[in-house]
Design an enzyme around this catalytic site. Structure first.
Site, PDB file in Angstrom:
ATOM      1  N   ASP A  47      35.236  33.356  43.335  1.00  0.00           N
ATOM      2  CA  ASP A  47      34.925  34.645  43.961  1.00  0.00           C
ATOM      3  C   ASP A  47      35.375  35.814  43.089  1.00  0.00           C
ATOM      4  O   ASP A  47      34.757  36.870  43.090  1.00  0.00           O
ATOM      5  CB  ASP A  47      35.549  34.742  45.362  1.00  0.00           C
ATOM      6  N   GLU A  89      40.337  45.204  45.420  1.00  0.00           N
ATOM      7  CA  GLU A  89      40.085  43.784  45.608  1.00  0.00           C
ATOM      8  C   GLU A  89      40.294  43.004  44.305  1.00  0.00           C
ATOM      9  O   GLU A  89      40.825  41.891  44.322  1.00  0.00           O
ATOM     10  CB  GLU A  89      38.643  43.620  46.096  1.00  0.00           C
ATOM     11  N   GLU A 211      24.975  32.699  50.075  1.00  0.00           N
ATOM     12  CA  GLU A 211      26.320  32.619  50.674  1.00  0.00           C
ATOM     13  C   GLU A 211      26.634  31.187  51.115  1.00  0.00           C
ATOM     14  O   GLU A 211      27.744  30.696  50.904  1.00  0.00           O
ATOM     15  CB  GLU A 211      26.445  33.586  51.856  1.00  0.00           C
TER      16      GLU A 211
END
Ligand code: HMH
Length: 222
Positions: A47, A89, A211
């Site tokens: 990710d 992030e 996803e």
């Protein structure tokens, strides 16, 4: 409150794939505390790579907003807030990786990740309309928001060392942000051509499929 929401219509129509993306076995395993830590680490490293591509995609959406939307909906402010959150992030991923002993410089993107990043890149083309790109953007954020918020509900067994991860996307502020994006999308769709609307629906489905593949890849471990 939300009359004529095209997004809500689509989510009902594509309910199965939407549930597949937001209630994936990987998320359910975090929620019930049975998550395999090697899967979690795989997800974390992959990710991080995805988010770096995602930042570039968001930059391209911002450019489309500037070119195609009037200033009335505050789109630029919402997108800029999203970029600021992504700055945070990226730092968070670095801290989290060192906590879990994941060496980010060694991560090789897996096929599902490469496919997803390539899809993002296709949406960065100046040929792709703002309406289509912002629909994909909303969907990408909404899947994570819905997934991780699910792990924070009452009566769940989410491991305490994964709570911070779930809160990152499951917190109320992120929920509000996704809601703002959704309003922008619905407003754009309300004035879009039939072709644009069709393209946006396809983009939504593409995101949901990517996803699901991304979660599947994470479950694969390694
Ligand atoms: C794969 N989808 C994926 N990664 C993310 N970080 C998000 C969505 C939301 O930011």
């Amino acid at each position: 409150v939300e009359k004529n929401s095209m997004i809500d219509t689509w989510l009902k129509k594509h309910c199965l794939i939407y549930v597949g993306a937001t209630r994936h076995p990987f998320i359910l395993s975090i929620r019930d505390g049975t998550v395999n830590l090697s899967s979690f680490k795989t997800w974390l490293g992959q990710d991080y790579i995805f988010v770096r591509a995602f930042v570039s995609f968001v930059a391209s959406v911002l450019i489309k907003a500037w070119k195609e939307s009037d200033d009335s909906g505050g789109d630029m402010e919402v997108l800029l807030g999203g970029m600021a959150a992504l700055n945070d992030e990226i730092q968070w991923f670095k801290n989290e990786a060192s906590k879990w002993g994941v060496q980010l410089s060694d991560i090789v993107p897996q096929k599902a990740n490469k496919d997803y990043c390539r899809f993002l890149e296709s949406l960065m083309s100046s040929e792709v309309k703002y309406t289509v790109a912002i629909t994909a953007f909303w969907a990408i954020e909404a899947v994570y928001q819905q997934s991780f918020a699910h792990c924070l509900e009452d009566g769940t067994n989410t491991p305490s060392d994964l709570q911070a991860t779930c809160l990152r996307w499951g917190n109320d502020g992120f929920g509000q942000y996704c809601h703002s994006l959704k309003q922008i999308v619905n407003r754009q769709l309300a004035k879009a051509s039939d072709d644009e609307i069709k393209e946006a629906e396809v983009a939504l489905l593409d995101v949901l499929e990517h996803e699901v593949e991304f979660w599947n890849m994470s479950c694969g471990g390694a």
